[in-house]
Design a protein around this motif. Structure first.
Motif, PDB file in Angstrom:
ATOM      1  N   LEU A 230       1.073  -1.246   0.330  1.00  0.00           N
ATOM      2  CA  LEU A 230      -0.799   0.330   0.012  1.00  0.00           C
ATOM      3  C   LEU A 230       0.909   1.337  -0.225  1.00  0.00           C
ATOM      4  O   LEU A 230       2.427   1.195   0.748  1.00  0.00           O
ATOM      5  CB  LEU A 230      -1.026   0.341   1.224  1.00  0.00           C
ATOM      6  N   ASN A 231       0.545   2.298  -0.737  1.00  0.00           N
ATOM      7  CA  ASN A 231       1.365   3.930  -0.601  1.00  0.00           C
ATOM      8  C   ASN A 231       0.205   4.523  -0.366  1.00  0.00           C
ATOM      9  O   ASN A 231      -0.563   4.404  -1.368  1.00  0.00           O
ATOM     10  CB  ASN A 231       1.978   3.658  -2.354  1.00  0.00           C
ATOM     11  N   GLY A 232       1.131   5.704  -0.268  1.00  0.00           N
ATOM     12  CA  GLY A 232       0.106   7.059  -0.072  1.00  0.00           C
ATOM     13  C   GLY A 232      -0.679   7.320   1.516  1.00  0.00           C
ATOM     14  O   GLY A 232       0.448   6.627   1.909  1.00  0.00           O
ATOM     15  N   ASP A 233      -1.908   8.088   1.585  1.00  0.00           N
ATOM     16  CA  ASP A 233      -1.800   8.734   2.531  1.00  0.00           C
ATOM     17  C   ASP A 233      -2.953   7.644   3.672  1.00  0.00           C
ATOM     18  O   ASP A 233      -3.616   7.300   3.483  1.00  0.00           O
ATOM     19  CB  ASP A 233      -2.802   9.367   2.677  1.00  0.00           C
ATOM     20  N   PRO A 234      -1.952   7.012   4.750  1.00  0.00           N
ATOM     21  CA  PRO A 234      -2.361   6.098   5.568  1.00  0.00           C
ATOM     22  C   PRO A 234      -3.731   6.051   5.723  1.00  0.00           C
ATOM     23  O   PRO A 234      -4.490   5.178   6.218  1.00  0.00           O
ATOM     24  CB  PRO A 234      -1.687   6.291   7.241  1.00  0.00           C
ATOM     25  N   ASP A 235      -4.516   7.522   5.882  1.00  0.00           N
ATOM     26  CA  ASP A 235      -5.950   7.507   6.550  1.00  0.00           C
ATOM     27  C   ASP A 235      -6.690   7.286   5.288  1.00  0.00           C
ATOM     28  O   ASP A 235      -7.745   6.326   4.984  1.00  0.00           O
ATOM     29  CB  ASP A 235      -6.086   9.023   7.178  1.00  0.00           C
ATOM     30  N   ALA A 236      -6.635   7.734   3.917  1.00  0.00           N
ATOM     31  CA  ALA A 236      -7.099   6.974   3.384  1.00  0.00           C
ATOM     32  C   ALA A 236      -6.816   5.621   2.520  1.00  0.00           C
ATOM     33  O   ALA A 236      -8.132   5.242   2.271  1.00  0.00           O
ATOM     34  CB  ALA A 236      -6.428   7.565   1.582  1.00  0.00           C
ATOM     35  N   LEU A 237      -6.171   5.069   3.523  1.00  0.00           N
ATOM     36  CA  LEU A 237      -5.486   3.299   3.054  1.00  0.00           C
ATOM     37  C   LEU A 237      -6.254   2.977   3.610  1.00  0.00           C
ATOM     38  O   LEU A 237      -6.681   1.395   3.915  1.00  0.00           O
ATOM     39  CB  LEU A 237      -3.580   3.766   2.772  1.00  0.00           C
ATOM     40  N   LYS A 238      -6.972   3.095   4.977  1.00  0.00           N
ATOM     41  CA  LYS A 238      -8.000   2.209   5.864  1.00  0.00           C
ATOM     42  C   LYS A 238      -8.162   1.414   5.531  1.00  0.00           C
ATOM     43  O   LYS A 238      -9.499   0.909   5.694  1.00  0.00           O
ATOM     44  CB  LYS A 238      -8.016   3.642   7.176  1.00  0.00           C
ATOM     45  N   SER A 239      -9.687   2.200   4.082  1.00  0.00           N
ATOM     46  CA  SER A 239     -10.682   1.966   3.722  1.00  0.00           C
ATOM     47  C   SER A 239      -9.680   0.806   2.851  1.00  0.00           C
ATOM     48  O   SER A 239     -11.142  -0.273   2.782  1.00  0.00           O
ATOM     49  CB  SER A 239     -11.131   2.596   2.448  1.00  0.00           C
ATOM     50  N   TYR A 240      -8.866   0.679   2.169  1.00  0.00           N
ATOM     51  CA  TYR A 240      -8.240  -0.355   1.481  1.00  0.00           C
ATOM     52  C   TYR A 240      -8.105  -1.797   2.312  1.00  0.00           C
ATOM     53  O   TYR A 240      -8.493  -2.539   1.870  1.00  0.00           O
ATOM     54  CB  TYR A 240      -7.079  -0.110   0.558  1.00  0.00           C
TER      55      TYR A 240
END
Length: 196
Positions: free
Chosen positions: A114-124
């Motif tokens: 996973l690459n990017g903003d940790p908050d945005a990746l929570k849904s991933y």
């Protein structure tokens, strides 16, 4: 005078019809740009799956090349399915369920990078579920996505039991699984078939 009135009325009706067509076309084009390019015209099977150097957009790894940072990805001698996802990728959310489903039947381990903003990746992470290990793209050696020469998000790599790259692609459903198997899974299948 009547001919002039008919001509003006006809011109007005045709102009209104032209305006409605133009508005409908503009709306259709605006809606179409929000959909993935392959929504109505899927790629033919194997279009991006490759056992060679991959497509022009798939990770640039050749078959048999050792998977970079395999130990950091958790390679333990079983085939490994790796999915690369980014929080800035618009197509990634639609590929997460496909990756999860594919991983459930994959004869080995699966990991999502996973690459990017940790908050945005929570849904991933939530979409992938508990059965798939998640790792950050950032390591002490740099980005994993750079090590595999990632060219597009999402991308997928399958490494065999020896850690060599078997196939790469842009759609997990099109990856070539020929020759990828876990020895213990094969022996379990053979033992089950022999007991019948």
């Amino acid at each position: 005078m009547t001919v002039l009135a008919i001509a003006v009325t006809l011109f007005g009706v045709l102009s209104l019809f032209n305006l409605l067509l133009a508005l409908g076309l503009a709306r259709k084009l605006r809606q179409g740009s929000a959909e993935p390019a392959h929504a109505h015209a899927p790629f033919p099977a194997g279009a991006f799956a490759s056992t060679g150097g991959g497509s022009s957009k798939a990770p640039a790894l050749s078959a048999g090349t050792p998977l970079p940072h395999a130990s950091e990805l958790g390679h333990d001698g079983r085939p490994l399915l790796v999915g690369f996802f980014s929080s800035t990728c618009k197509a990634c959310p639609e590929h997460l369920p496909r990756f999860r489903e594919f991983a459930e039947t994959f004869p080995g381990d699966a990991v999502a990078v996973l690459n990017g903003d940790p908050d945005a990746l929570k849904s991933y992470v939530a979409a992938l579920g508990p059965g798939i290990r998640n790792v950050s793209d950032t390591t002490a050696h740099g980005l994993l996505s750079d090590a595999v020469e990632l060219r597009a998000w999402p991308s997928f790599v399958i490494a065999d039991a020896g850690g060599g790259v078997r196939t790469t692609g842009l759609d997990v459903r099109l990856l070539d699984l020929s020759g990828v198997h876990a020895p213990q899974v094969v022996s379990e299948i053979a033992a089950g078939a022999g007991s019948r």
